[in-house]
Design an enzyme around this catalytic site. Structure first.
Site, PDB file in Angstrom:
ATOM      1  N   ARG A 189       0.817  -1.231   0.000  1.00 51.10           N
ATOM      2  CA  ARG A 189       0.000   0.000   0.000  1.00 51.10           C
ATOM      3  C   ARG A 189       0.846   1.276   0.000  1.00 51.10           C
ATOM      4  O   ARG A 189       0.484   2.280   0.618  1.00 51.10           O
ATOM      5  CB  ARG A 189      -0.944   0.038   1.202  1.00 51.10           C
ATOM      6  N   CYS A 230     -10.734   0.365   3.222  1.00 53.11           N
ATOM      7  CA  CYS A 230     -10.106   0.043   4.508  1.00 53.11           C
ATOM      8  C   CYS A 230      -9.409   1.283   5.060  1.00 53.11           C
ATOM      9  O   CYS A 230      -8.690   1.977   4.343  1.00 53.11           O
ATOM     10  CB  CYS A 230      -9.101  -1.098   4.347  1.00 53.11           C
ATOM     11  N   GLU A 260      -4.354   3.684   6.364  1.00 53.38           N
ATOM     12  CA  GLU A 260      -4.122   3.487   4.933  1.00 53.38           C
ATOM     13  C   GLU A 260      -4.678   4.681   4.166  1.00 53.38           C
ATOM     14  O   GLU A 260      -4.129   5.097   3.148  1.00 53.38           O
ATOM     15  CB  GLU A 260      -4.823   2.203   4.460  1.00 53.38           C
TER      16      GLU A 260
HETATM   17  N1  EPU Z   1     -12.274 -10.247   9.828  1.00 52.80           N
HETATM   18  C1  EPU Z   1     -12.932 -10.236  11.028  1.00 52.80           C
HETATM   19  N2  EPU Z   1     -13.752  -9.172  11.279  1.00 52.80           N
HETATM   20  C2  EPU Z   1     -13.955  -8.154  10.405  1.00 52.80           C
HETATM   21  C3  EPU Z   1     -13.255  -8.185   9.183  1.00 52.80           C
HETATM   22  C4  EPU Z   1     -12.424  -9.250   8.911  1.00 52.80           C
HETATM   23  O1  EPU Z   1     -12.784 -11.110  11.845  1.00 52.80           O
HETATM   24  O2  EPU Z   1     -14.722  -7.238  10.723  1.00 52.80           O
HETATM   25  C5  EPU Z   1     -11.423 -11.406   9.503  1.00 52.80           C
HETATM   26  C6  EPU Z   1     -12.029 -12.242   8.387  1.00 52.80           C
HETATM   27  O3  EPU Z   1     -12.973 -13.144   8.842  1.00 52.80           O
HETATM   28  C7  EPU Z   1     -10.825 -12.887   7.774  1.00 52.80           C
HETATM   29  C8  EPU Z   1      -9.692 -11.880   8.003  1.00 52.80           C
HETATM   30  O4  EPU Z   1     -10.157 -10.990   9.024  1.00 52.80           O
HETATM   31  O5  EPU Z   1     -10.495 -14.064   8.466  1.00 52.80           O
HETATM   32  C9  EPU Z   1      -9.343 -11.124   6.735  1.00 52.80           C
HETATM   33  O6  EPU Z   1     -10.488 -10.412   6.249  1.00 52.80           O
HETATM   34  P1  EPU Z   1     -10.661 -10.020   4.717  1.00 52.80           P
HETATM   35  O7  EPU Z   1     -10.595 -11.224   3.831  1.00 52.80           O
HETATM   36  O8  EPU Z   1     -11.867  -9.153   4.617  1.00 52.80           O
HETATM   37  O9  EPU Z   1      -9.360  -9.212   4.356  1.00 52.80           O
HETATM   38  P2  EPU Z   1      -8.701  -7.947   5.038  1.00 52.80           P
HETATM   39  O10 EPU Z   1      -7.313  -8.306   5.406  1.00 52.80           O
HETATM   40  O11 EPU Z   1      -9.560  -7.385   6.113  1.00 52.80           O
HETATM   41  C10 EPU Z   1      -7.741  -7.037   2.789  1.00 52.80           C
HETATM   42  C11 EPU Z   1      -7.520  -5.655   2.225  1.00 52.80           C
HETATM   43  C12 EPU Z   1      -8.750  -5.193   1.480  1.00 52.80           C
HETATM   44  C13 EPU Z   1      -9.109  -6.206   0.402  1.00 52.80           C
HETATM   45  C14 EPU Z   1      -9.373  -7.543   1.071  1.00 52.80           C
HETATM   46  C15 EPU Z   1      -9.746  -8.654   0.098  1.00 52.80           C
HETATM   47  C16 EPU Z   1      -6.032  -4.259   3.578  1.00 52.80           C
HETATM   48  C17 EPU Z   1      -5.965  -3.229   4.632  1.00 52.80           C
HETATM   49  N3  EPU Z   1      -7.265  -4.707   3.295  1.00 52.80           N
HETATM   50  O12 EPU Z   1      -8.725  -6.906   3.819  1.00 52.80           O
HETATM   51  O13 EPU Z   1      -8.428  -3.961   0.881  1.00 52.80           O
HETATM   52  O14 EPU Z   1     -10.259  -5.775  -0.314  1.00 52.80           O
HETATM   53  O15 EPU Z   1      -8.170  -7.939   1.774  1.00 52.80           O
HETATM   54  O16 EPU Z   1      -8.638  -9.012  -0.647  1.00 52.80           O
HETATM   55  O17 EPU Z   1      -5.007  -4.651   3.026  1.00 52.80           O
HETATM   56  C18 EPU Z   1      -8.448  -1.565   0.977  1.00 52.80           C
HETATM   57  O18 EPU Z   1      -7.245  -1.608   0.766  1.00 52.80           O
HETATM   58  O19 EPU Z   1      -9.075  -0.481   1.080  1.00 52.80           O
HETATM   59  C19 EPU Z   1      -9.183  -2.817   1.148  1.00 52.80           C
HETATM   60  C20 EPU Z   1     -10.450  -2.832   1.503  1.00 52.80           C
END
Ligand code: EPU
Length: 309
Positions: A181, A230, A300
């Protein structure tokens, strides 16, 4: 056409300049006061005219894409917002998309959704992960946007831009400093386009992946709400959303800003939310997560500082 910006306005088509433009209309968060001037260049030469004038007159400026990763100040911005975003593919503009063999050249103002669709039709794989990211090519390169384990920088050969005052530059991907990022592209450079190198694949297979990514996003993120995606970066090896959820922050609210019940790393503007509300909520989340897990979250989204016009 008078006042401080009159001279610049005379050098651009009237349709490309707006005074006291509400930034809330240019942010997916729907937050922000007026910009003293907004310029909407369609071509690289217009970007150079704007940056040259701003440099000579010592007027501050920032580049903007779709406004999907920024929190504008409630008081607005006293300089120039250089917004590069197109609503269609138009040859010879900053929102042109062209294919040559396994390469796609895209202007900075092309939306990532359009880029993904175009690449699918061309039978070229590598950018379909970006389909649901509500950004444009320029902004997404600047912050090296990513999803589903891929990042926009992975497929870039070179980036084109204008470095203030008016130097046209080409930055090879290896010199852009792509990281999680982030990039090291300096703040005096406006990205105007990029060349992507992709991998041939069947259009139907690419479209299947686009559908799967869209479904995942819909089921895990509040995509239809007013947000800036995010809010925090993921700390190494963990998910900020998981940590914020674990710290009990879902549903927390300050004024019109609240922590999404669907994904804790999203702050949603329910209507009437302000930049001050979002900033206070960010600090509250940060404190709670630090207390709960000992991890200090880093934002971010870009929090633009107040510079009232
Ligand atoms: N989770 C929770 N509670 C929540 C949200 C997530 O427990 O409220 C858990 C999920 O169950 C899962 C883990 O956290 O086990 C990861 O969640 P998710 O797959 O949604 O991915 P993330 O790491 O939260 C990242 C990116 C997103 C991108 C998604 C999908 C970052 C900061 N975020 O989210 O990017 O869309 O993966 O690939 O890197 C962005 O950059 O603006 C963004 C939204």
């Amino acid at each position: 056409m008078t006042g401080r910006y009159g001279d610049l306005e005379k050098r651009l088509k009237p349709s490309l300049v707006r005074r006291m433009e509400p930034l809330s209309e240019h942010s997916t968060f729907r937050i922000g006061g007026p910009a003293a001037l907004m310029c909407l260049p369609e071509r690289l030469e217009e970007v150079a005219i704007i940056l040259k004038w701003a440099t000579e007159e010592a007027v501050s400026w920032i580049a903007l894409g779709n406004g999907s990763n920024i929190v504008f100040p409630d008081a607005g911005f006293s300089g120039i917002i250089v917004k590069i975003r197109g609503n269609m593919i138009a040859p010879k503009t900053l929102w042109d998309v062209r294919q040559t063999d396994e390469r796609i050249h895209a202007g900075a103002g092309v939306s990532l959704a359009r880029l993904a669709r175009f690449s699918a039709s061309a039978g070229l794989s590598g950018v379909e992960f970006a389909t649901g990211i509500p950004g444009v090519v320029g902004g997404s390169i600047h912050g090296n946007a990513g999803a589903h384990g891929s990042q926009i920088g992975d497929r870039i050969e070179y980036i084109e831009g204008v470095r203030a005052p008016d130097q046209v530059v080409r930055i090879p991907a290896g010199h852009a400093g792509f990281g999680y990022r982030k990039t090291e592209i300096d703040t005096q450079t406006v990205i105007t386009g990029a060349m992507f190198v992709l991998t041939p694949d069947r259009p139907e297979a690419i479209r299947d992946r686009i559908r799967a990514y869209t479904e995942y996003r819909k089921s895990t993120q509040p995509s239809a709400d007013q947000s800036a995606g995010c809010i925090f970066k993921n700390p190494p090896g963990d998910s900020a959303g998981r940590l914020i959820d674990r710290a009990g922050c879902k549903g927390l609210c300050v004024g019109g800003a609240f922590v999404s019940d669907q994904h804790a790393n999203f702050i949603v503007n329910r209507g009437g939310g302000t930049s001050a509300d979002v900033r206070t909520l960010i600090e509250t989340i940060r404190r709670r997560v630090l207390h709960d897990s000992g991890i200090e979250l880093e934002t971010e989204v870009r929090l633009l500082e107040t510079e009232a016009p």
